[in-house]
Design a protein around this motif. Structure first.
Motif, PDB file in Angstrom:
ATOM      1  N   UNK A 113       9.751  -1.141   0.380  1.00 40.64           N
ATOM      2  CA  UNK A 113       8.583  -0.260   0.259  1.00 40.64           C
ATOM      3  C   UNK A 113       7.609  -0.753  -0.808  1.00 40.64           C
ATOM      4  N   UNK A 114       7.277  -2.033  -0.731  1.00 41.90           N
ATOM      5  CA  UNK A 114       6.239  -2.572  -1.605  1.00 41.90           C
ATOM      6  C   UNK A 114       5.471  -3.632  -0.820  1.00 41.90           C
ATOM      7  N   UNK A 115       4.359  -3.237  -0.238  1.00 46.13           N
ATOM      8  CA  UNK A 115       3.629  -4.096   0.685  1.00 46.13           C
ATOM      9  C   UNK A 115       2.619  -4.987   0.000  1.00 46.13           C
ATOM     10  N   UNK A 116       3.100  -6.039  -0.673  1.00 49.38           N
ATOM     11  CA  UNK A 116       2.200  -6.985  -1.302  1.00 49.38           C
ATOM     12  C   UNK A 116       2.475  -8.387  -0.777  1.00 49.38           C
ATOM     13  N   UNK A 248      -3.492 -12.704   7.597  1.00 52.75           N
ATOM     14  CA  UNK A 248      -2.727 -11.473   7.839  1.00 52.75           C
ATOM     15  C   UNK A 248      -3.272 -10.391   6.908  1.00 52.75           C
ATOM     16  N   UNK A 249      -4.320  -9.712   7.369  1.00 52.41           N
ATOM     17  CA  UNK A 249      -5.011  -8.709   6.557  1.00 52.41           C
ATOM     18  C   UNK A 249      -4.426  -7.332   6.830  1.00 52.41           C
ATOM     19  N   UNK A 250      -3.801  -6.772   5.823  1.00 48.58           N
ATOM     20  CA  UNK A 250      -3.265  -5.412   5.925  1.00 48.58           C
ATOM     21  C   UNK A 250      -4.013  -4.545   4.919  1.00 48.58           C
ATOM     22  N   UNK A 251      -5.036  -3.841   5.394  1.00 45.01           N
ATOM     23  CA  UNK A 251      -5.889  -3.029   4.521  1.00 45.01           C
ATOM     24  C   UNK A 251      -5.564  -1.553   4.753  1.00 45.01           C
ATOM     25  N   UNK A 252      -4.386  -1.177   4.282  1.00 48.74           N
ATOM     26  CA  UNK A 252      -3.872   0.173   4.481  1.00 48.74           C
ATOM     27  C   UNK A 252      -3.630   0.850   3.131  1.00 48.74           C
ATOM     28  N   UNK A 253      -3.706   2.187   3.077  1.00 47.14           N
ATOM     29  CA  UNK A 253      -3.542   2.883   1.790  1.00 47.14           C
ATOM     30  C   UNK A 253      -2.162   2.703   1.169  1.00 47.14           C
ATOM     31  N   UNK A 254      -1.154   2.389   1.979  1.00 47.60           N
ATOM     32  CA  UNK A 254       0.196   2.188   1.454  1.00 47.60           C
ATOM     33  C   UNK A 254       0.448   0.753   1.008  1.00 47.60           C
ATOM     34  N   UNK A 255      -0.518  -0.148   1.231  1.00 46.19           N
ATOM     35  CA  UNK A 255      -0.362  -1.542   0.815  1.00 46.19           C
ATOM     36  C   UNK A 255      -0.725  -1.693  -0.659  1.00 46.19           C
ATOM     37  N   UNK A 271      -5.217  -1.977  -0.533  1.00 42.70           N
ATOM     38  CA  UNK A 271      -5.268  -0.546  -0.227  1.00 42.70           C
ATOM     39  C   UNK A 271      -6.669  -0.108   0.172  1.00 42.70           C
ATOM     40  N   UNK A 272      -7.661  -1.042   0.110  1.00 40.46           N
ATOM     41  CA  UNK A 272      -9.045  -0.718   0.439  1.00 40.46           C
ATOM     42  C   UNK A 272      -9.342  -1.051   1.890  1.00 40.46           C
TER      43      UNK A 272
END
Length: 595
Positions: A113-116, A248-255, A271-272
């Motif tokens: 649970x750490x999306x970096x 691989x762009x993951x622009x989600x609030x949980x990232x 997260x933006x």
């Protein structure tokens, strides 16, 4: 007969390929809501009497220890016939079993649970997987082929994006452990955009539920401009292993905001959303990470080859690998027109002040700053450090050294672009690891012995500051030195939140981090006025009584009002006579598009 022979040959080839794959994984996500993944692994062709399997302690592109084993549990092991084997723990990162039959089956649960760019995250929005944080491996099998099957959540419309070679259905392939560990995976209901560059595909994988289709299109135009602008530095793209490069762009609030380079892809979580500032705020990471597909992935320090997953990895070349890449990220944005020249100079001066006003240069040169990476690159510690006084980020330091080299070369009618192309052709295309001395010798070849010896002798092996006033003036930028009253440490709500800078007024007076300022020269502080604004009411050199609260007691210190040096930059006014046609041409050669 011919058809039967072809089928037989295909079957035999498939059998040989399967026989070579010694590490096979299946990962599923039934309990994604609880951030759990279930992994089943089969390790075969084992020769050692004691089979060892382990979790990585480090991750490609990061230099500190991360101890991924802490998130693994429910470990079970059987041999090839299904007999349960007892696993022992020789250390916190490894498991050992005996009495195997050349094959072991290992199953375990991973909490993620750490999306970096280093760790993993599993939930009902995605499975964001960095391989070292996810999969166990057998050191004995690290040179043999690997295969992984992803059991995606079809109820969530998940798809798979990764630089791993697609085999069939949801199964992917890696030729060895080094490639496997270097291959992040984004599994989500993402969108795709792509374009071809000289026969290779550049793909944007966009996991951003809040962004509109038009916003994704607009952003992809910016990504495309960055790719083409950076390609002009080297004159070509690298030859990607499977003809494809993925953002691989993951622009989600949980990232968690990050960027991590890989051989044929980059993980760029934030997260933006594009709809919430990411359109402007995330493109810098794109520019930085794509430049890495040349500089660090293929123009690679010898000290990082092969990457050791069992320990921290140290390199003295990060001022070049990360720092010169940092110089080129904003440079490619201004060249491509994504960033204005004014904004570029504003960003440049912030980094300039951070580097050249830091006391850290008296302790470490750029090579030694690079050696600090295992302690600062997302590393964790609970004890206090004195980084404010001893460390300068090799990203920032190196970017200033890149600026200095570029502007110095331009005085010789050469450019850093040309030097980077030389380094690319010498070390990158052939993928031969380089050392600091190799870079020194390359600069000798490129610009002459005297020039190269002066640059490395003064700014790399030592911590000197180049004559930026002259260098910047040559490209139409004015550098101004300012000397203002300065306390010398950060203060928030009257409390010192950083260690006083060595040589500053607060350092000389004996202030400490954690001190609460109560009175300055008899003036009671109420938390509203800035400390420097209060100090500006006194004269330089004046001695002032300051009352602080320290460890619950009041203490009086004598502060001598001092000054701090800082810098400002501005573009020459285009209407000034001093901004000659020659200066305009030099500035354009530096900052204008090369496409």
């Amino acid at each position: 007969m011919i058809r039967s022979s072809i089928c037989l040959l295909f079957f035999m080839a498939s059998f040989v390929l399967q026989a070579q794959i010694s590490s096979k994984y299946t990962i599923s996500f039934k309990k994604a809501v609880h951030h759990e993944a279930n992994i089943q692994a089969t390790f075969s062709n084992l020769k050692s009497e004691t089979a060892t399997f382990r979790m990585s302690r480090s991750s490609p592109g990061r230099y500190a220890l991360h101890e991924f084993a802490k998130n693994v549990y429910n470990v079970k092991v059987t041999n090839g016939k299904g007999k349960e084997l007892k696993a022992t723990r020789p250390d916190p990162y490894s498991w050992e079993v005996n009495d195997h039959d050349g094959t072991i089956h290992v199953s375990y649960t991973l909490f993620a649970n750490h999306g970096d760019g280093t760790y993993a995250q599993v939930d009902e929005t995605h499975a964001h997987l960095n391989i070292p944080a996810t999969f166990m491996y057998v050191p004995e099998l690290e040179d043999q082929e690997m295969e992984v099957t992803f059991k995606v959540r079809e109820d969530l419309n998940w798809k798979i994006a990764t630089q791993l070679k697609h085999q069939q259905n949801n199964t992917y392939y890696a030729p060895n452990l080094q490639y496997f560990m270097d291959s992040p995976v984004e599994i989500a209901n993402f969108r795709e955009r792509s374009f071809d560059v000289k026969g290779q595909k550049i793909m944007l994988v966009m996991h951003d539920d809040a962004a509109s289709e038009d916003e994704v299109d607009t952003y992809f135009e910016k990504v495309s401009k960055v790719v083409l602008e950076q390609m002009m530095v080297f004159g070509e793209l690298p030859s990607f292993d499977y003809g494809e490069y993925l953002f691989l762009a993951c622009y989600m609030p949980n990232a968690t905001g990050d960027g991590m380079e890989h051989r044929n892809s980059t993980a760029i979580p934030s997260s933006r959303s594009l709809s919430q500032g990411g359109m402007e705020g995330n493109i810098g990471t794109v520019a930085h990470e794509f430049f890495h597909c040349w500089n660090v992935e293929r123009i690679r320090p010898k000290s990082l080859e092969p990457f050791d997953f069992s320990q921290a990895n140290m390199s003295g070349e990060l001022w070049f690998a990360e720092g010169f890449t940092s110089y080129y990220d904003d440079l490619s944005l201004v060249r491509s027109g994504i960033m204005s020249r004014e904004d570029y100079i504003d960003g440049l001066v912030r980094t300039f002040n951070y580097v050249w006003t830091s006391p850290g240069r008296q302790f470490f040169n750029p090579i030694e700053m690079s050696y600090q990476a295992p302690f600062v690159d997302a590393a964790k510690s609970v004890d206090e450090t004195n980084r404010e006084n001893t460390f300068i980020s090799y990203y920032s330091y190196g970017s200033m050294l890149g600026l200095a080299l570029d502007l110095s070369l331009r005085e010789q009618n050469l450019t850093l672009d040309q030097f980077m192309t030389l380094v690319w052709n010498t070390y990158g295309k052939s993928e031969v690891g380089y050392t600091v001395n190799d870079l020194h010798e390359s600069l000798v070849k490129f610009a002459g012995k005297q020039f190269a010896d002066d640059y490395f002798g003064n700014y790399i092996y030592k911590s000197g500051m180049p004559d930026f006033e002259r260098l910047l003036k040559n490209v139409g930028v004015i550098l101004e030195t300012k000397n203002d009253i300065e306390f010398g440490t950060m203060v928030r709500n009257q409390v010192l939140v950083s260690n006083p800078k060595i040589g500053s007024a607060s350092y000389s007076a004996g202030f400490q981090k954690g001190d609460k300022l109560l009175k300055i020269g008899g003036i009671e502080l109420d938390g509203n006025a800035g400390v420097n604004s209060v100090l500006n009411g006194f004269k330089i050199g004046e001695k002032v009584s300051v009352v602080v609260e320290r460890y619950g007691n009041q203490k009086e210190l004598e502060l001598t009002i001092g000054i701090g040096t800082s810098y400002n930059m501005k573009l020459m006014d285009a209407n000034l006579k001093a901004f000659t046609k020659k200066l305009k041409e030099r500035q354009a050669s530096w900052l204008a598009s090369k496409v």
